[in-house]
Design a protein around this motif. Structure first.
Motif, mmCIF file in Angstrom:
data_model
loop_
_atom_site.group_PDB
_atom_site.id
_atom_site.type_symbol
_atom_site.label_atom_id
_atom_site.label_comp_id
_atom_site.label_asym_id
_atom_site.label_seq_id
_atom_site.Cartn_x
_atom_site.Cartn_y
_atom_site.Cartn_z
ATOM 1 N N TYR A 194 10.211 38.134 90.072
ATOM 2 C CA TYR A 194 11.510 38.802 90.228
ATOM 3 C C TYR A 194 11.924 39.370 88.876
ATOM 4 C CZ TYR A 194 16.485 39.329 91.428
ATOM 5 O OH TYR A 194 17.759 39.824 91.663
ATOM 6 N N CYS A 195 12.153 40.665 88.820
ATOM 7 C CA CYS A 195 12.472 41.350 87.554
ATOM 8 C C CYS A 195 13.966 41.213 87.252
ATOM 9 C CB CYS A 195 12.069 42.827 87.634
ATOM 10 S SG CYS A 195 10.344 43.093 88.059
ATOM 11 N N LYS A 196 14.355 40.072 86.792
ATOM 12 C CA LYS A 196 15.767 39.736 86.645
ATOM 13 C C LYS A 196 16.391 40.432 85.432
ATOM 14 C CE LYS A 196 18.734 35.704 87.173
ATOM 15 N NZ LYS A 196 18.756 34.245 87.405
ATOM 16 N N ASP A 197 17.613 40.952 85.626
ATOM 17 C CA ASP A 197 18.367 41.556 84.531
ATOM 18 C C ASP A 197 19.861 41.430 84.822
ATOM 19 O OD1 ASP A 197 18.960 43.514 86.401
ATOM 20 O OD2 ASP A 197 17.582 45.004 85.567
ATOM 21 N N ASP A 198 20.700 42.221 84.159
ATOM 22 C CA ASP A 198 22.152 42.125 84.343
ATOM 23 C C ASP A 198 22.587 42.372 85.786
ATOM 24 O OD1 ASP A 198 23.330 41.276 82.054
ATOM 25 O OD2 ASP A 198 23.571 43.266 81.173
ATOM 26 N N ASP A 199 21.880 43.245 86.484
ATOM 27 C CA ASP A 199 22.266 43.629 87.838
ATOM 28 C C ASP A 199 21.546 42.844 88.920
ATOM 29 O OD1 ASP A 199 23.968 45.647 86.838
ATOM 30 O OD2 ASP A 199 22.246 46.987 86.587
ATOM 31 N N ARG A 200 20.597 42.027 88.536
ATOM 32 C CA ARG A 200 19.818 41.254 89.503
ATOM 33 C C ARG A 200 20.119 39.783 89.296
ATOM 34 N NH1 ARG A 200 14.575 44.797 87.780
ATOM 35 N NH2 ARG A 200 14.934 46.604 89.121
ATOM 36 N N ARG A 201 20.890 39.208 90.189
ATOM 37 C CA ARG A 201 21.440 37.859 89.962
ATOM 38 C C ARG A 201 20.788 36.793 90.823
ATOM 39 N NH1 ARG A 201 26.190 38.360 86.993
ATOM 40 N NH2 ARG A 201 26.097 40.390 85.917
ATOM 41 N N GLU A 202 19.770 37.145 91.619
ATOM 42 C CA GLU A 202 19.143 36.150 92.480
ATOM 43 C C GLU A 202 18.366 35.132 91.637
ATOM 44 O OE1 GLU A 202 16.963 37.537 95.889
ATOM 45 O OE2 GLU A 202 18.001 39.466 95.867
ATOM 46 N N GLU A 203 18.155 33.942 92.222
ATOM 47 C CA GLU A 203 17.354 32.913 91.576
ATOM 48 C C GLU A 203 15.954 32.934 92.172
ATOM 49 O OE1 GLU A 203 18.228 31.085 89.004
ATOM 50 O OE2 GLU A 203 20.187 32.095 88.987
ATOM 51 N N TYR A 204 14.945 32.815 91.315
ATOM 52 C CA TYR A 204 13.568 32.814 91.804
ATOM 53 C C TYR A 204 12.713 32.033 90.824
ATOM 54 C CZ TYR A 204 9.403 34.413 94.234
ATOM 55 O OH TYR A 204 8.241 34.455 94.969
ATOM 56 N N LEU A 205 11.609 31.461 91.327
ATOM 57 C CA LEU A 205 10.757 30.609 90.513
ATOM 58 C C LEU A 205 10.162 31.363 89.315
ATOM 59 C CD1 LEU A 205 9.284 27.903 90.082
ATOM 60 C CD2 LEU A 205 7.476 28.742 91.617
ATOM 61 N N HIS A 206 9.657 32.576 89.551
ATOM 62 C CA HIS A 206 8.999 33.342 88.497
ATOM 63 C C HIS A 206 9.832 34.573 88.146
ATOM 64 C CE1 HIS A 206 5.499 30.823 88.960
ATOM 65 N NE2 HIS A 206 5.347 31.172 90.222
ATOM 66 N N THR A 207 10.249 34.644 86.888
ATOM 67 C CA THR A 207 11.060 35.788 86.447
ATOM 68 C C THR A 207 10.443 36.464 85.219
ATOM 69 O OG1 THR A 207 12.454 34.268 85.164
ATOM 70 C CG2 THR A 207 13.224 34.880 87.379
ATOM 71 N N LYS A 208 9.179 36.228 84.998
ATOM 72 C CA LYS A 208 8.479 36.914 83.918
ATOM 73 C C LYS A 208 6.986 36.929 84.219
ATOM 74 C CE LYS A 208 8.140 32.809 80.934
ATOM 75 N NZ LYS A 208 8.460 32.258 79.596
ATOM 76 N N PHE A 209 6.275 37.863 83.581
ATOM 77 C CA PHE A 209 4.825 37.921 83.736
ATOM 78 C C PHE A 209 4.194 38.513 82.481
ATOM 79 C CE2 PHE A 209 6.383 41.995 85.431
ATOM 80 C CZ PHE A 209 5.564 42.919 84.777
ATOM 81 N N ASP A 210 2.921 38.182 82.271
ATOM 82 C CA ASP A 210 2.162 38.718 81.147
ATOM 83 C C ASP A 210 1.253 39.841 81.623
ATOM 84 O OD1 ASP A 210 3.369 36.841 79.582
ATOM 85 O OD2 ASP A 210 1.537 35.787 78.995
ATOM 86 N N PHE A 211 1.181 40.900 80.814
ATOM 87 C CA PHE A 211 0.324 42.038 81.139
ATOM 88 C C PHE A 211 -0.110 42.701 79.839
ATOM 89 C CE2 PHE A 211 0.039 46.548 82.985
ATOM 90 C CZ PHE A 211 -1.213 46.334 83.546
ATOM 91 N N LEU A 212 -1.420 42.729 79.591
ATOM 92 C CA LEU A 212 -1.991 43.419 78.429
ATOM 93 C C LEU A 212 -1.423 42.919 77.096
ATOM 94 C CD1 LEU A 212 -2.050 47.051 79.883
ATOM 95 C CD2 LEU A 212 -3.901 45.362 79.836
ATOM 96 N N GLY A 213 -1.256 41.583 77.008
ATOM 97 C CA GLY A 213 -0.802 40.992 75.754
ATOM 98 C C GLY A 213 0.703 41.012 75.543
ATOM 99 N N TYR A 214 1.438 41.503 76.524
ATOM 100 C CA TYR A 214 2.901 41.545 76.471
ATOM 101 C C TYR A 214 3.478 40.650 77.575
ATOM 102 C CZ TYR A 214 3.347 45.510 73.211
ATOM 103 O OH TYR A 214 3.330 46.328 72.102
#
Length: 427
Positions: free
Chosen positions: A278-298
Motif C-alpha cells: 500500500y503506497c501510503k502518504d498524506d492522502d492515503r490513511r488505510e492501514e496495511y501490513l506492507h507499506t514499503k518495498f525495495d526496487f533496484l537498491g531503493y
C-alpha cells in the motif's frame, strides 16, 4: 600486390564458409569483451593471456564460428554472495566464448529490441535503472497499490523450449540458432571438478543470457500483461518487477494470476519477495501490513518532503535502501581504508573517489539526504586512518575529527562526498 592477393584469398575463403560472419564482427566483439574486463573461465586464460596471441586466437575463433565447428567449453561456476543472504551461482565463460557470445548477441539484439515493451528496463540499450525508478515513483503517486514480484532463479530456470520458440519467432538465421542452442546445453563446471548437464536455464554471467531472459519474459509477462491487463501499468527490470493497481481487490486478484502465469511457464515467484504494498502518504490513511518495498537498491515508502512553497508533506518516494547502505559500509570496511597508513590523504582520495562517485551518482538521484549517514561513515573511517597515521592524533579522536574537518573546509574537492557539503564537522 601481395597485400591484394592476401585480401582476395581471405575473401575467397570467407565465401566458402557455410555461415557469413564478418571478421570485423569478431574484432568488435573482442573490443567489447576487453572493455568489460571479466574473470577467466574454465581454461584459466585471462584477457591478457588471450591477447598474447591475439591475431591467431581471433582468426581461429572466426574460422570455427563461420564453419559451424565452434563448440562452447563448459561454463565455470562461481558462487557469489547475495545482498539478502545466501549465494547465487554465476556462470563464467572463457574469454574466447565471451567473444563468440558477443558476436551472436550483437546480431540478435537488433532483431528483438524493436519488439520489447517500453517498460522493460533491464539489460537494454538506451534504458536504465534510473528510468525505471522515475516511472515507478510517478505511478506510485497515481496508483494506491503495488504488486511487487521477484522471479526465483530466473536465469537458472528458463525453459529451453520457450527460448528456442521465441527465437524462431524473430529469426531464421541458422548460426544464431545453432550457437544459442549449443550454449544452452553447455555443461556447468563446478569448483570440485564436477560437470553438470543442463536441461533448462541459461548461465547467469553469459553475454547472451540477458537478451534471452528479456526475450522469454517479453512473452511470459510483458506482452501477456499488455494483452490481458492493460489497466495495470508495470515496470520490469530483468527478473524484478512491479504492477500498479487502484484497489486492494485488484492487487489480490493480480497477484494470484501472476503466480499461476509464471508457474505455467516453468517459473516461480519468490514467496518472500512477492507481496502487495500500500503506497501510503498524506492522502492515503488505510492501514496495511506492507507499506514499503525495495526496487533496484531503493526503498519506496512514505517520506517527509517539502513542496515549492516550503510546506512539508508526506510523500511516497524512493531513497537508498538499508540493504544498499549496509553493502556500501561493508565495502569501505573491506577496503581497509583505515589501515592504509602508508598512503597520503591524496592517495586515498584517488583510490576511493571512483567508488564514492559511483554511489553518489546512482543512489543520490532520489532523496539524496538518505545517503548522508553512509557518507559520514566514510569520514569516520578517515578519522581512524588519521589516528593510525599521525602520532599527534593517536588516542585523540576529537582532535582527529577537528583535523579532518579543517581539511574538508579548505579542500572540499578532495573527496567526492565533500563536494555535496557532506563533510566532517570540526566540533
Amino acid at each position: 600486390m601481395r597485400a591484394a592477393t592476401n585480401q582476395q584469398w581471405e575473401e575467397s575463403m570467407a565465401s566458402t564458409k557455410p555461415f557469413s560472419i564478418a571478421k570485423q564482427a569478431v574484432w568488435e566483439a573482442y573490443k567489447q569483451v576487453k572493455a568489460n574486463h571479466g574473470a577467466a573461465g574454465v581454461d584459466a586464460e585471462s584477457i591478457e593471456a588471450f591477447e598474447g596471441n591475439l591475431k591467431d586466437n581471433l582468426y581461429k575463433l572466426w574460422n570455427r564460428l563461420s564453419s559451424g565447428s565452434y563448440f562452447p567449453p563448459p561454463v565455470k561456476v562461481v558462487a557469489i554472495a547475495k545482498k539478502d543472504g545466501g549465494q547465487r551461482q554465476l556462470g563464467v565463460p572463457t574469454v574466447a566464448d565471451r567473444i563468440a557470445q558477443t558476436v551472436v548477441t550483437r546480431a540478435l539484439e537488433p532483431l528483438v529490441e524493436p519488439y520489447f515493451h517500453e517498460d522493460s528496463y533491464g539489460y537494454r540499450p538506451g534504458k536504465s535503472a534510473h528510468q525505471a525508478l522515475t516511472v515507478t515513483r510517478q505511478r506510485c503517486w497515481r496508483y494506491d497499490w503495488v504488486v511487487k514480484f521477484d522471479i526465483k532463479g530466473a536465469f537458472d530456470n528458463l525453459s529451453h523450449t520457450l527460448i528456442v520458440k521465441a527465437l524462431r519467432h524473430h529469426t531464421d538465421c541458422k548460426w544464431i540458432l545453432l550457437y544459442i542452442e549449443r550454449w544452452l546445453t553447455a555443461p556447468l563446471h563446478h569448483e570440485d571438478g564436477r560437470l553438470e548437464a543442463r536441461t533448462k536455464g541459461t548461465a547467469q554471467g553469459g553475454v547472451v543470457s540477458p537478451v534471452l531472459l528479456n526475450l522469454v519474459l517479453h512473452y511470459v509477462f510483458d506482452r501477456w500483461m499488455q494483452h490481458h491487463y492493460p489497466q495495470h501499468p508495470f515496470e520490469r527490470y530483468a527478473d524484478d518487477g512491479l504492477a500498479h493497481c487502484q484497489t486492494e481487490a485488484q492487487a489480490d486478484a493480480l497477484k494470484e494470476v501472476l503466480v499461476a502465469r509464471f508457474a505455467e511457464c516453468g517459473l516461480e515467484l519468490h514467496p518472500d519477495k512477492t507481496r502487495i504494498v500500500y503506497c501510503k502518504d498524506d492522502d492515503r490513511r488505510e492501514e496495511y501490513l506492507h507499506t514499503k518495498f525495495d526496487f533496484l537498491g531503493y526503498t519506496f515508502q512514505a517520506r517527509r518532503s517539502k513542496n515549492r512553497w516550503g510546506k512539508y508533506f508526506i510523500n511516497f518516494s524512493p531513497a537508498v535502501s538499508n540493504a544498499a547502505a549496509k553493502a556500501m559500509r561493508q565495502k569501505t570496511r573491506r577496503g581497509g581504508l583505515h589501515r592504509r597508513s602508508d598512503k597520503s590523504l591524496e592517495d586515498l582520495s584517488r583510490m576511493f573517489n571512483p567508488l564514492l562517485r559511483g554511489w553518489i551518482t546512482y543512489y543520490g538521484r532520489f532523496y539524496k539526504s538518505a545517503m548522508y549517514p553512509t557518507l559520514h561513515h566514510v569520514d569516520r573511517i578517515l578519522v581512524r586512518w588519521a589516528m593510525r597515521k599521525y602520532k599527534k592524533l593517536r588516542r585523540h579522536k576529537r582532535r582527529a575529527e577537528h583535523w579532518l574537518g579543517r581539511i574538508a573546509r579548505k579542500e572540499p574537492q578532495l573527496f567526492a562526498h565533500w563536494q555535496l557539503s557532506v563533510r566532517p564537522t570540526a566540533g
